[in-house]
Design a protein around this motif. Structure first.
Motif, PDB file in Angstrom:
ATOM      1  N   LEU A   1     -12.984  -3.125 -20.044  1.00 13.59           N
ATOM      2  CA  LEU A   1     -13.948  -2.505 -19.503  1.00 13.59           C
ATOM      3  C   LEU A   1     -13.689  -1.953 -18.020  1.00 13.59           C
ATOM      4  N   ALA A   2     -12.618  -2.630 -17.336  1.00 16.67           N
ATOM      5  CA  ALA A   2     -12.180  -2.174 -15.912  1.00 16.67           C
ATOM      6  C   ALA A   2     -11.294  -0.948 -16.173  1.00 16.67           C
ATOM      7  N   ALA A   3     -10.342  -0.779 -17.181  1.00 16.44           N
ATOM      8  CA  ALA A   3      -9.439   0.050 -17.405  1.00 16.44           C
ATOM      9  C   ALA A   3      -9.992   1.364 -17.922  1.00 16.44           C
ATOM     10  N   ASN A   4     -11.291   1.057 -18.773  1.00 16.75           N
ATOM     11  CA  ASN A   4     -11.943   2.438 -19.024  1.00 16.75           C
ATOM     12  C   ASN A   4     -13.090   2.866 -18.468  1.00 16.75           C
ATOM     13  N   LEU A   5     -13.417   2.232 -17.476  1.00 17.99           N
ATOM     14  CA  LEU A   5     -14.215   2.772 -16.108  1.00 17.99           C
ATOM     15  C   LEU A   5     -13.311   4.067 -15.678  1.00 17.99           C
ATOM     16  N   ILE A   6     -12.293   3.837 -15.592  1.00 18.29           N
ATOM     17  CA  ILE A   6     -11.563   5.029 -15.351  1.00 18.29           C
ATOM     18  C   ILE A   6     -10.715   5.898 -16.471  1.00 18.29           C
ATOM     19  N   PHE A   7     -10.418   5.363 -17.387  1.00 16.26           N
ATOM     20  CA  PHE A   7     -10.017   5.987 -18.559  1.00 16.26           C
ATOM     21  C   PHE A   7     -11.080   7.068 -19.217  1.00 16.26           C
ATOM     22  N   GLN A   8     -12.421   6.576 -19.330  1.00 24.08           N
ATOM     23  CA  GLN A   8     -13.089   7.346 -19.783  1.00 24.08           C
ATOM     24  C   GLN A   8     -13.771   8.539 -18.706  1.00 24.08           C
ATOM     25  N   THR A   9     -13.533   8.285 -17.563  1.00 26.55           N
ATOM     26  CA  THR A   9     -13.930   9.147 -16.494  1.00 26.55           C
ATOM     27  C   THR A   9     -12.574  10.378 -16.636  1.00 26.55           C
ATOM     28  N   LEU A  10     -11.341   9.858 -16.768  1.00 27.52           N
ATOM     29  CA  LEU A  10     -10.272  11.084 -16.951  1.00 27.52           C
ATOM     30  C   LEU A  10     -10.756  11.782 -18.215  1.00 27.52           C
TER      31      LEU A  10
ATOM     32  N   ILE B   1     -24.416   3.897 -27.743  1.00 24.49           N
ATOM     33  CA  ILE B   1     -25.312   2.895 -28.350  1.00 24.49           C
ATOM     34  C   ILE B   1     -24.974   2.580 -29.957  1.00 24.49           C
ATOM     35  N   PHE B   2     -24.970   3.845 -30.389  1.00 25.39           N
ATOM     36  CA  PHE B   2     -24.710   3.902 -32.128  1.00 25.39           C
ATOM     37  C   PHE B   2     -23.315   3.499 -32.431  1.00 25.39           C
ATOM     38  N   MET B   3     -22.349   3.892 -31.388  1.00 29.10           N
ATOM     39  CA  MET B   3     -20.921   3.456 -31.452  1.00 29.10           C
ATOM     40  C   MET B   3     -20.896   1.667 -31.454  1.00 29.10           C
ATOM     41  N   ILE B   4     -21.710   1.175 -30.852  1.00 28.44           N
ATOM     42  CA  ILE B   4     -21.684  -0.380 -30.482  1.00 28.44           C
ATOM     43  C   ILE B   4     -22.118  -0.744 -31.657  1.00 28.44           C
ATOM     44  N   VAL B   5     -23.353  -0.202 -32.425  1.00 25.66           N
ATOM     45  CA  VAL B   5     -23.716  -0.644 -33.554  1.00 25.66           C
ATOM     46  C   VAL B   5     -22.572  -0.516 -34.440  1.00 25.66           C
ATOM     47  N   GLY B   6     -21.763   0.537 -34.592  1.00 30.85           N
ATOM     48  CA  GLY B   6     -20.865   0.709 -35.749  1.00 30.85           C
ATOM     49  C   GLY B   6     -19.729  -0.295 -35.546  1.00 30.85           C
ATOM     50  N   ILE B   7     -19.527  -0.693 -34.177  1.00 30.80           N
ATOM     51  CA  ILE B   7     -18.596  -1.742 -33.967  1.00 30.80           C
ATOM     52  C   ILE B   7     -18.714  -2.971 -34.622  1.00 30.80           C
TER      53      ILE B   7
ATOM     54  N   ALA C   1     -16.992  -3.916 -24.959  1.00 28.64           N
ATOM     55  CA  ALA C   1     -16.710  -3.861 -23.352  1.00 28.64           C
ATOM     56  C   ALA C   1     -16.304  -2.420 -23.259  1.00 28.64           C
ATOM     57  N   VAL C   2     -15.620  -1.892 -24.188  1.00 29.91           N
ATOM     58  CA  VAL C   2     -15.200  -0.437 -24.160  1.00 29.91           C
ATOM     59  C   VAL C   2     -16.547   0.506 -23.894  1.00 29.91           C
ATOM     60  N   MET C   3     -17.385   0.192 -24.983  1.00 29.59           N
ATOM     61  CA  MET C   3     -18.610   0.875 -25.122  1.00 29.59           C
ATOM     62  C   MET C   3     -19.523   0.748 -23.912  1.00 29.59           C
ATOM     63  N   ILE C   4     -19.467  -0.489 -23.238  1.00 31.48           N
ATOM     64  CA  ILE C   4     -20.192  -0.533 -21.991  1.00 31.48           C
ATOM     65  C   ILE C   4     -19.775   0.432 -20.915  1.00 31.48           C
ATOM     66  N   ALA C   5     -18.527   0.431 -20.928  1.00 34.75           N
ATOM     67  CA  ALA C   5     -17.719   1.320 -19.860  1.00 34.75           C
ATOM     68  C   ALA C   5     -18.084   2.804 -19.981  1.00 34.75           C
ATOM     69  N   GLN C   6     -17.931   3.125 -21.459  1.00 31.51           N
ATOM     70  CA  GLN C   6     -18.166   4.391 -22.108  1.00 31.51           C
ATOM     71  C   GLN C   6     -19.559   4.945 -21.759  1.00 31.51           C
ATOM     72  N   PHE C   7     -20.607   4.009 -21.968  1.00 30.15           N
ATOM     73  CA  PHE C   7     -21.803   4.293 -21.611  1.00 30.15           C
ATOM     74  C   PHE C   7     -21.998   4.572 -20.025  1.00 30.15           C
ATOM     75  N   THR C   8     -21.443   3.601 -19.532  1.00 34.50           N
ATOM     76  CA  THR C   8     -21.500   3.896 -18.119  1.00 34.50           C
ATOM     77  C   THR C   8     -21.217   5.347 -17.555  1.00 34.50           C
ATOM     78  N   VAL C   9     -19.889   5.445 -18.145  1.00 37.57           N
ATOM     79  CA  VAL C   9     -19.351   6.935 -17.310  1.00 37.57           C
ATOM     80  C   VAL C   9     -19.850   8.086 -18.288  1.00 37.57           C
ATOM     81  N   GLN C  10     -20.144   8.017 -19.429  1.00 35.23           N
ATOM     82  CA  GLN C  10     -20.477   9.333 -19.968  1.00 35.23           C
ATOM     83  C   GLN C  10     -22.163   9.426 -19.673  1.00 35.23           C
ATOM     84  N   GLY C  11     -22.754   8.154 -19.841  1.00 32.75           N
ATOM     85  CA  GLY C  11     -24.194   8.269 -19.680  1.00 32.75           C
ATOM     86  C   GLY C  11     -24.909   8.331 -18.482  1.00 32.75           C
TER      87      GLY C  11
END
Length: 482
Positions: A21-30, A310-316, A156-166
């Motif tokens: 989650l920590a890494a993806n707050l940065i990675f998803q932003t990049l 959200i639907f990625m998380i469902v897919g996971i 956790a990755v999806m939470i970070a991705q939701f935070t960044v992209q959403g």
């Protein structure tokens, strides 16, 4: 090889997942906003931004094999991989903040500053995320538990991705009071602090259980030789590159797609019909101080990303049971092909058909979500395959190749975003872009990423670890370690 196979506690799985989650707050932003940040916020020309993203990212990518060799040979009382998470946590947060700061230099000074901070960021990212990824291969040797850990990790990755992209773009406008430069710096400051805390939690809550015996000796030459004789590893390397080229290309181009292709009035009407505008007004009335940008493009873009995530998380959630029944490889191929068809559909959508754009994103999110935990679980299986074949385990160097693929894909895909914009004549000063530019943007969220996704699926024709072989390897290694 000591292999204390046991059920992993939920606390340890959550603790491990917080590192991603920590890494993806940065990675998803990049991946989603770096090209936009360079071209539209820091005002770097698209061609220069493309060169920075590609060259800087490739420097970081080629550092990964070196980091893998270092990590495999690290010996501390904390293990091989956990200490690197501790040592790099604060530098990672600092470099993330600096990379999204906007000091007022000359045009040449801006390019130099962007290049230096981006290179340092990706180097620190490698030193942090490569040992973190390799850690998943030594927490347990049980493939079922490994699938479970991967599922926790990628929620956790999806939470970070939701935070960044959403939420990132609205947060940028809110935290900067309309000034995107100040907003990016303030938001990244928050991400940096949260990221450091989460990485420390990962360090303190995890344990390395698969420990090489003292008589296991191998040279770097032997480790590299094992890699290049490992067909599943080569297949996964190519797959990883192509996956992250695709994600960086379409992910980075979506903001331009909303801003320059989709009709703004149609976006506004869609938000009204969906009840989103009424919801925002209700929140403003109910919560003092709540603010949200009134720009329909920003709102629709955030909602678009949020729906897909959200639907990625469902897919996971479907990933582990499907993989347990049919095997990781076969599930990955089928889900990726269906996801690709959803991406290709973007080429056919008119500017005012906002509803079908959102439906395609939701379907893409669901089917791609199934593949997300499988990628890293399959890489861990490749480490087991290598040990099974060669009687030597080199976890980090195998993961380093995959992080190389991730970095190379991110660099190529991110550079393609800025490169396509430059090639098709994008000018950030124009309110309305030329038809040629808009066509290039449209191709970059549909046809181009579909080609790279399909090429990735084709790579798995050479990945021989099917369900039957997964069981065979697990049983053989369990017997050997005992």
């Amino acid at each position: 090889m000591n292999n204390n196979i046991q059920k992993i506690s939920v606390i340890e799985k959550i603790g491990y997942s917080l590192g991603d989650l920590a890494a993806n707050l940065i990675f998803q932003t990049l991946m989603t906003f770096l090209a936009f940040f360079y071209t539209d916020v820091y005002k770097i020309p698209p061609a220069s931004a493309s060169a920075i993203i590609f060259s800087g990212g490739m420097i970081g990518a080629f550092f990964n094999p070196i980091m893998g060799a270092i990590a495999d040979r690290t010996q501390t009382r904390w293990g091989k991989f956990r200490p690197w998470i501790l040592w790099t946590s604060i530098p990672f947060g600092v470099m993330a903040l600096l990379a999204f700061s906007t000091p007022q230099f000359s045009p040449g000074g801006k390019i130099a500053y962007a290049m230096i901070t981006y290179v340092l960021l990706v180097l620190v990212y490698s030193a942090n995320n490569l040992p973190y990824s390799a850690l998943s291969g030594v927490i347990t040797g049980d493939m079922g538990e490994r699938n479970s850990i991967s599922s926790f990790r990628f929620v956790a990755v999806m939470i970070a991705q939701f935070t960044v992209q959403g939420l990132l773009l609205p947060l940028v406008l809110i935290f900067g009071d309309g000034d995107k430069a100040a907003g990016f710096e303030n938001v990244m400051g928050v991400f940096a602090v949260v990221g450091v805390i989460f990485l420390l939690i990962t360090f303190f809550t995890t344990k390395e259980r698969i420990v090489p015996t003292q008589d296991q000796k191998s040279t770097l030459k032997e480790d590299l030789g094992d890699l290049f004789k490992n067909k599943p590893w080569i297949a996964m390397l190519l797959l990883t590159i192509l996956i992250f080229v695709t994600l960086a290309l379409k992910g980075g181009m979506y903001i331009y797609y909303f801003d320059n292709y989709l009709d703004e009035n149609a976006l506004s009407l869609f938000l009204n019909r969906l009840g989103f505008v009424d919801l925002i007004e209700y929140l403003k009335i109910s919560f003092t101080g709540f603010d949200w940008p009134e720009d329909p493009v920003t709102s629709a873009f955030s909602l678009f990303n949020a729906g897909g995530i959200i639907f990625m998380i469902v897919g996971i959630g479907f990933s582990k049971p499907l993989a347990d029944k049919f095997g990781k490889r076969d599930v990955f191929v089928v889900a990726l092909i269906i996801s690709t068809l959803c991406v290709l559909a973007f080429w056919f959508f008119p500017v005012n058909m906002i509803g079908v754009v959102f439906i395609a994103q939701i379907l893409h999110g669901f089917f791609y979500g199934i593949t997300i935990p499988l990628l890293w679980a399959m890489i861990a299986d490749v480490a087991d395959y290598s040990e099974w074949k060669n009687n030597r385990r080199a976890t980090a160097i195998i993961f380093s190749a995959m992080i190389f693929g991730l970095k190379a894909g991110l660099s190529i895909g991110g550079a393609l975003v800025a490169g396509v914009l430059a090639t098709y004549g994008y000018n950030e000063q124009l309110t309305i872009q030329s038809p040629e530019t808009v066509n290039g943007i449209k191709l970059s969220v549909s046809v181009y990423p579909s080609l790279t996704f399909l090429a990735g699926a084709a790579c798995l024709l050479f990945y021989e670890i099917n369900k039957k072989m997964e069981v065979q390897i697990e049983q053989a290694l369990k017997a050997r370690r005992q």
